[in-house]
Design a protein around this motif. Structure first.
Motif, short mmCIF file in Angstrom:
data_model
loop_
_atom_site.label_atom_id
_atom_site.label_comp_id
_atom_site.label_asym_id
_atom_site.label_seq_id
_atom_site.Cartn_x
_atom_site.Cartn_y
_atom_site.Cartn_z
N VAL A 108 16.79 22.25 29.81
CA VAL A 108 15.36 22.24 29.51
C VAL A 108 15.18 22.07 28.01
CG1 VAL A 108 13.20 23.55 29.64
CG2 VAL A 108 14.91 23.77 31.46
N PHE A 109 14.35 21.10 27.61
CA PHE A 109 14.18 20.77 26.20
C PHE A 109 12.73 20.96 25.76
CE2 PHE A 109 17.77 18.43 27.80
CZ PHE A 109 18.73 18.56 26.80
N LEU A 110 12.54 21.67 24.65
CA LEU A 110 11.22 21.89 24.07
C LEU A 110 11.23 21.40 22.63
CD1 LEU A 110 10.60 25.52 25.39
CD2 LEU A 110 9.56 23.42 26.25
N SER A 111 10.30 20.55 22.31
CA SER A 111 10.23 19.96 20.97
C SER A 111 9.60 20.92 19.97
CB SER A 111 9.40 18.68 21.02
OG SER A 111 8.08 18.99 21.44
N GLY A 112 9.59 20.49 18.71
CA GLY A 112 8.83 21.20 17.69
C GLY A 112 7.44 20.59 17.56
N ILE A 113 6.68 21.05 16.58
CA ILE A 113 5.34 20.47 16.39
C ILE A 113 5.43 19.02 15.94
CG2 ILE A 113 3.25 20.56 14.96
CD1 ILE A 113 3.32 23.54 15.07
N GLY A 114 6.20 18.77 14.90
CA GLY A 114 6.33 17.42 14.38
C GLY A 114 7.67 16.79 14.68
N TYR A 115 8.52 17.53 15.37
CA TYR A 115 9.87 17.06 15.68
C TYR A 115 9.93 16.82 17.17
CZ TYR A 115 14.93 16.69 14.82
OH TYR A 115 16.22 16.23 14.66
N THR A 116 9.87 15.53 17.55
CA THR A 116 9.75 15.17 18.96
C THR A 116 11.09 15.20 19.68
OG1 THR A 116 10.14 12.80 18.74
CG2 THR A 116 7.91 13.59 18.23
N LEU A 117 11.04 14.97 20.97
CA LEU A 117 12.25 14.92 21.78
C LEU A 117 13.08 13.68 21.49
CD1 LEU A 117 10.60 16.11 25.09
CD2 LEU A 117 12.25 17.40 23.75
N GLU A 118 12.53 12.75 20.71
CA GLU A 118 13.26 11.55 20.33
C GLU A 118 13.89 11.66 18.94
OE1 GLU A 118 13.76 9.29 22.64
OE2 GLU A 118 12.52 10.51 23.95
N HIS A 119 13.64 12.75 18.23
CA HIS A 119 14.29 12.95 16.93
C HIS A 119 15.75 13.33 17.15
CE1 HIS A 119 10.25 12.83 15.14
NE2 HIS A 119 10.86 12.72 13.98
N ARG B 288 2.01 20.45 20.52
CA ARG B 288 2.24 19.06 20.12
C ARG B 288 0.93 18.28 20.03
NH1 ARG B 288 4.87 16.05 18.05
NH2 ARG B 288 5.13 14.43 19.62
N ARG B 289 -0.17 18.88 20.50
CA ARG B 289 -1.45 18.20 20.51
C ARG B 289 -2.25 18.57 19.26
NH1 ARG B 289 -2.84 19.08 27.00
NH2 ARG B 289 -0.89 18.13 27.74
N SER B 290 -3.03 17.63 18.78
CA SER B 290 -3.73 17.80 17.51
C SER B 290 -4.70 18.98 17.52
CB SER B 290 -4.49 16.52 17.13
OG SER B 290 -5.41 16.17 18.15
N LYS B 291 -5.29 19.29 18.66
CA LYS B 291 -6.28 20.36 18.73
C LYS B 291 -5.66 21.74 18.46
CE LYS B 291 -5.95 21.15 23.72
NZ LYS B 291 -6.70 21.17 24.99
N PHE B 292 -4.33 21.84 18.59
CA PHE B 292 -3.66 23.12 18.38
C PHE B 292 -3.91 23.64 16.97
CE2 PHE B 292 0.10 25.68 17.25
CZ PHE B 292 0.10 26.61 18.29
N LYS B 293 -4.03 22.73 16.00
CA LYS B 293 -4.24 23.13 14.61
C LYS B 293 -5.55 23.90 14.43
CE LYS B 293 -1.67 19.20 12.71
NZ LYS B 293 -1.75 17.99 11.85
N ALA B 294 -6.52 23.64 15.30
CA ALA B 294 -7.82 24.30 15.19
C ALA B 294 -7.85 25.65 15.91
CB ALA B 294 -8.91 23.39 15.74
N LYS C 50 13.48 23.53 19.61
CA LYS C 50 13.43 23.22 18.18
C LYS C 50 12.19 23.85 17.56
CE LYS C 50 14.22 20.74 14.31
NZ LYS C 50 13.25 21.40 13.42
N SER C 51 12.37 24.66 16.52
CA SER C 51 11.27 25.21 15.74
C SER C 51 10.26 25.97 16.61
CB SER C 51 10.60 24.08 14.95
OG SER C 51 9.71 24.59 13.99
N MET C 52 9.03 25.44 16.78
CA MET C 52 8.03 26.13 17.61
C MET C 52 8.54 26.33 19.03
SD MET C 52 5.12 27.35 16.55
CE MET C 52 3.73 27.32 17.65
N GLY C 53 9.37 25.41 19.48
CA GLY C 53 9.93 25.55 20.82
C GLY C 53 10.76 26.80 20.98
N THR C 54 11.31 27.31 19.88
CA THR C 54 12.12 28.53 19.98
C THR C 54 11.24 29.74 20.28
OG1 THR C 54 12.08 29.01 17.58
CG2 THR C 54 13.85 27.59 18.39
#
Length: 223
Positions: free
Chosen positions: A32-43, A68-74, A109-113
């Motif tokens: 199972v793979f979870l990306s970071g905010i700016g670090y995608t599964l393709e990095h 990973r979605r832009s609205k998260f920042k708000a 990765k990162s937030m995924g942790t």
């Protein structure tokens, strides 16, 4: 290889972008793979980890959480925390429903942790291992979980990562006899700025260490 999307309800009831790729009809190992905010599964660190675990025989579940979605920042801090809890629960529920698997390798990765820490906190009655790429060590809730919950884990972080703390890492190492791999000069992207060859070597070392970690603990049995 068969690929399909699962129904994983995230925060506010939105389905999380995901895909489950199965290489064997009766496979028992899932990664199972979870990306970071700016670090995608393709990095690089996640891409090559995915390639390796697939090569080792695991099916692959890729998940893109709400952060990973832009609205998260708000979101308010409370909403961000709630989304982590809701989505870690949703991932656990999905995995429990995939009853063919007896072994789960989690890679975050990162937030995924942070999501993985919530999953670790609740637990699965399965063989599990956790691969922590640039973990958010300075997050108090995260740190408490990884130092109090027994698990098989390997940690990767750079000495120039803003979340790097040698004192905390030593406590992590001592708590579970975990493997901790530190890359001198590497940043939060697990790269050394201005040094391409050294950055590539870091990715090689990550893959080699993950390979040893997975094979030593969960070598698939011959059928």
């Amino acid at each position: 290889m068969k690929t399909r999307e699962l129904s994983i309800l995230g925060y506010a009831g939105e389905n999380l972008e995901n895909s489950l790729s199965c290489q064997q009809e009766k496979n028992t190992h899932l990664a199972v793979f979870l990306s970071g905010i700016g670090y995608t599964l393709e990095h690089p660190a996640l891409y090559f980890s995915r390639m390796l675990l697939y090569q080792l025989g695991a099916d692959e579940l890729k998940i893109e959480p709400t952060y990973r979605r832009s609205k998260f920042k708000a979101f308010t801090d409370r909403e961000k925390e709630e989304s982590i809890v809701v989505e870690s629960n949703a991932i656990l529920e999905i995995i429990r429903g995939l009853r063919q698997y007896t072994r789960i390798t989690f890679v975050g990765k990162s937030m995924g942790t942070l999501l993985l820490a919530k999953i670790l906190e609740q637990g699965l009655n399965l063989e599990t291992e956790f691969i922590w790429l640039t973990p958010l060590l300075k997050n108090q809730q995260f740190f408490e979980v990884i130092t109090t919950k027994s698990h098989q884990g390997i940690f990767f972080i750079g000495s120039s990562d803003q979340h790097y703390d040698p004192v905390l890492l030593e406590q992590v190492r001592a708590a579970n006899n975990s493997q901790v791999i530190i890359f001198e000069g590497a940043n939060h992207s697990l790269e050394i700025r201005g040094d391409v060859l050294s950055s590539i070597n870091i990715q090689t070392q990550i893959v080699k260490n993950i390979n040893e970690f997975v094979v030593e603990r969960f070598q698939p049995s011959a059928e």
